[in-house]
Write a protein that holds these residues in place. Structure first.
Motif, PDB file in Angstrom:
ATOM      1  N   LEU A   4       0.834  -1.203   0.000  1.00 52.95           N
ATOM      2  CA  LEU A   4       0.000   0.000   0.000  1.00 52.95           C
ATOM      3  C   LEU A   4       0.867   1.250   0.000  1.00 52.95           C
ATOM      4  N   LYS A   5       1.936   1.243   0.791  1.00 54.10           N
ATOM      5  CA  LYS A   5       2.853   2.393   0.830  1.00 54.10           C
ATOM      6  C   LYS A   5       3.534   2.575  -0.530  1.00 54.10           C
ATOM      7  N   ARG A   6       3.920   1.460  -1.150  1.00 49.79           N
ATOM      8  CA  ARG A   6       4.554   1.538  -2.465  1.00 49.79           C
ATOM      9  C   ARG A   6       3.578   2.099  -3.496  1.00 49.79           C
ATOM     10  N   LEU A   7       2.333   1.644  -3.449  1.00 46.71           N
ATOM     11  CA  LEU A   7       1.322   2.153  -4.363  1.00 46.71           C
ATOM     12  C   LEU A   7       1.090   3.643  -4.137  1.00 46.71           C
ATOM     13  N   GLU A   8       1.073   4.046  -2.883  1.00 44.86           N
ATOM     14  CA  GLU A   8       0.900   5.472  -2.585  1.00 44.86           C
ATOM     15  C   GLU A   8       2.061   6.285  -3.166  1.00 44.86           C
ATOM     16  N   GLY A   9       3.273   5.755  -3.062  1.00 45.13           N
ATOM     17  CA  GLY A   9       4.432   6.433  -3.650  1.00 45.13           C
ATOM     18  C   GLY A   9       4.325   6.544  -5.158  1.00 45.13           C
ATOM     19  N   LEU A  10       3.858   5.487  -5.803  1.00 42.88           N
ATOM     20  CA  LEU A  10       3.675   5.523  -7.254  1.00 42.88           C
ATOM     21  C   LEU A  10       2.620   6.552  -7.658  1.00 42.88           C
ATOM     22  N   LEU A  11       1.537   6.608  -6.903  1.00 47.70           N
ATOM     23  CA  LEU A  11       0.498   7.603  -7.183  1.00 47.70           C
ATOM     24  C   LEU A  11       1.025   9.020  -6.997  1.00 47.70           C
ATOM     25  N   ASP A  12       1.812   9.225  -5.946  1.00 50.07           N
ATOM     26  CA  ASP A  12       2.384  10.550  -5.711  1.00 50.07           C
ATOM     27  C   ASP A  12       3.333  10.947  -6.849  1.00 50.07           C
ATOM     28  N   HIS A  13       4.134   9.990  -7.310  1.00 47.22           N
ATOM     29  CA  HIS A  13       5.051  10.259  -8.420  1.00 47.22           C
ATOM     30  C   HIS A  13       4.265  10.643  -9.683  1.00 47.22           C
ATOM     31  N   ALA A  14       3.231   9.876  -9.979  1.00 47.47           N
ATOM     32  CA  ALA A  14       2.406  10.161 -11.158  1.00 47.47           C
ATOM     33  C   ALA A  14       1.741  11.528 -11.033  1.00 47.47           C
ATOM     34  N   THR A  15       1.315  11.880  -9.831  1.00 51.32           N
ATOM     35  CA  THR A  15       0.660  13.175  -9.631  1.00 51.32           C
ATOM     36  C   THR A  15       1.651  14.320  -9.786  1.00 51.32           C
ATOM     37  N   ASN A  16       2.864  14.137  -9.304  1.00 55.25           N
ATOM     38  CA  ASN A  16       3.883  15.179  -9.496  1.00 55.25           C
ATOM     39  C   ASN A  16       4.154  15.394 -10.978  1.00 55.25           C
ATOM     40  N   ASN A  17       4.222  14.298 -11.755  1.00 57.45           N
ATOM     41  CA  ASN A  17       4.385  14.428 -13.205  1.00 57.45           C
ATOM     42  C   ASN A  17       3.198  15.161 -13.821  1.00 57.45           C
ATOM     43  N   LEU A  18       2.017  14.818 -13.358  1.00 60.62           N
ATOM     44  CA  LEU A  18       0.807  15.448 -13.872  1.00 60.62           C
ATOM     45  C   LEU A  18       0.795  16.946 -13.571  1.00 60.62           C
ATOM     46  N   LEU A  19       1.161  17.318 -12.356  1.00 58.08           N
ATOM     47  CA  LEU A  19       1.204  18.736 -11.997  1.00 58.08           C
ATOM     48  C   LEU A  19       2.229  19.486 -12.835  1.00 58.08           C
ATOM     49  N   ASP A  20       3.350  18.851 -13.128  1.00 57.62           N
ATOM     50  CA  ASP A  20       4.360  19.474 -13.980  1.00 57.62           C
ATOM     51  C   ASP A  20       3.792  19.729 -15.374  1.00 57.62           C
ATOM     52  N   ARG A  21       3.096  18.732 -15.910  1.00 58.60           N
ATOM     53  CA  ARG A  21       2.488  18.909 -17.235  1.00 58.60           C
ATOM     54  C   ARG A  21       1.394  19.976 -17.223  1.00 58.60           C
ATOM     55  N   LEU A  22       0.646  20.013 -16.154  1.00 60.86           N
ATOM     56  CA  LEU A  22      -0.404  21.020 -16.034  1.00 60.86           C
ATOM     57  C   LEU A  22       0.202  22.424 -15.986  1.00 60.86           C
ATOM     58  N   ASN A  23       1.292  22.579 -15.251  1.00 62.79           N
ATOM     59  CA  ASN A  23       1.974  23.882 -15.200  1.00 62.79           C
ATOM     60  C   ASN A  23       2.508  24.280 -16.574  1.00 62.79           C
ATOM     61  N   ARG A  24       3.024  23.292 -17.331  1.00 59.98           N
ATOM     62  CA  ARG A  24       3.499  23.593 -18.685  1.00 59.98           C
ATOM     63  C   ARG A  24       2.339  23.985 -19.599  1.00 59.98           C
ATOM     64  N   ALA A  25       1.194  23.354 -19.427  1.00 51.35           N
ATOM     65  CA  ALA A  25       0.016  23.686 -20.243  1.00 51.35           C
ATOM     66  C   ALA A  25      -0.452  25.104 -19.947  1.00 51.35           C
ATOM     67  N   VAL A  26      -0.437  25.474 -18.673  1.00 52.47           N
ATOM     68  CA  VAL A  26      -0.840  26.835 -18.301  1.00 52.47           C
ATOM     69  C   VAL A  26       0.134  27.850 -18.884  1.00 52.47           C
ATOM     70  N   ALA A  27       1.433  27.547 -18.818  1.00 58.07           N
ATOM     71  CA  ALA A  27       2.431  28.448 -19.396  1.00 58.07           C
ATOM     72  C   ALA A  27       2.240  28.573 -20.907  1.00 58.07           C
ATOM     73  N   ALA A  28       1.942  27.447 -21.554  1.00 58.39           N
ATOM     74  CA  ALA A  28       1.700  27.486 -23.001  1.00 58.39           C
ATOM     75  C   ALA A  28       0.447  28.294 -23.321  1.00 58.39           C
ATOM     76  N   ALA A  29      -0.581  28.193 -22.507  1.00 61.53           N
ATOM     77  CA  ALA A  29      -1.811  28.963 -22.727  1.00 61.53           C
ATOM     78  C   ALA A  29      -1.542  30.456 -22.579  1.00 61.53           C
ATOM     79  N   ASP A  30      -0.702  30.808 -21.605  1.00 62.29           N
ATOM     80  CA  ASP A  30      -0.368  32.219 -21.412  1.00 62.29           C
ATOM     81  C   ASP A  30       0.407  32.772 -22.605  1.00 62.29           C
ATOM     82  N   ALA A  31       1.150  31.916 -23.298  1.00 63.16           N
ATOM     83  CA  ALA A  31       1.972  32.359 -24.420  1.00 63.16           C
ATOM     84  C   ALA A  31       1.217  32.371 -25.753  1.00 63.16           C
ATOM     85  N   LEU A  32      -0.015  31.886 -25.760  1.00 57.85           N
ATOM     86  CA  LEU A  32      -0.782  31.856 -27.018  1.00 57.85           C
ATOM     87  C   LEU A  32      -1.083  33.272 -27.498  1.00 57.85           C
ATOM     88  N   PRO A  33      -0.920  33.513 -28.790  1.00 56.00           N
ATOM     89  CA  PRO A  33      -1.310  34.825 -29.323  1.00 56.00           C
ATOM     90  C   PRO A  33      -2.829  34.985 -29.310  1.00 56.00           C
TER      91      PRO A  33
END
Length: 118
Positions: A4-33
């Motif tokens: 269960l702890k290992r699964l929680e770690g995997l979920l946290d890792h996936a969520t950190n990746n997701l948040l990074d992608r979300l931040n990049r999407a927001v930055a890309a949206a801000d840069a749209l003409p």
């Protein structure tokens, strides 16, 4: 419990990746003409919507993992109490803490409201 702890770690890792992608999407949206094609904007909205759904999945999953951990601990305490005879000074000392609710993430209603991002 280790799984269960290992699964929680995997979920946290996936969520950190997701948040990074979300931040990049927001930055890309801000840069749209200003004259960006509506299809591009719609695609960006869909990507953000899916990212938020995945964040909700992470939240529900971690709540379920914590709940299952409590149930397993409670069962282990109950089994230990039944298998090992308590000494005279230990009688009634072991208190089992099983969760009161069978499922921590049940949905009982669906109302409009705001989304709280943390």
């Amino acid at each position: 419990m280790n799984d269960l702890k290992r699964l929680e770690g995997l979920l946290d890792h996936a969520t950190n990746n997701l948040l990074d992608r979300l931040n990049r999407a927001v930055a890309a949206a801000d840069a749209l003409p200003a004259d960006t094609a509506p299809a591009t904007v719609a695609e960006l909205r869909d990507a953000v919507r899916l990212a938020l759904l995945e964040l909700q999945f992470h939240d529900m999953s971690t709540q379920l993992l914590a709940h299952v951990g409590k149930v397993l601990r409670g069962c282990a305490y109950m089994l230990a109490e039944q298998v090992m005879e308590p000494e005279e000074d230990e009688v009634g000392v072991v208190v089992t803490h099983l969760p009161q609710r069978p499922n921590p993430v049940t949905q009982s209603e669906m109302d409009a409201g705001s989304v709280e991002l943390f």
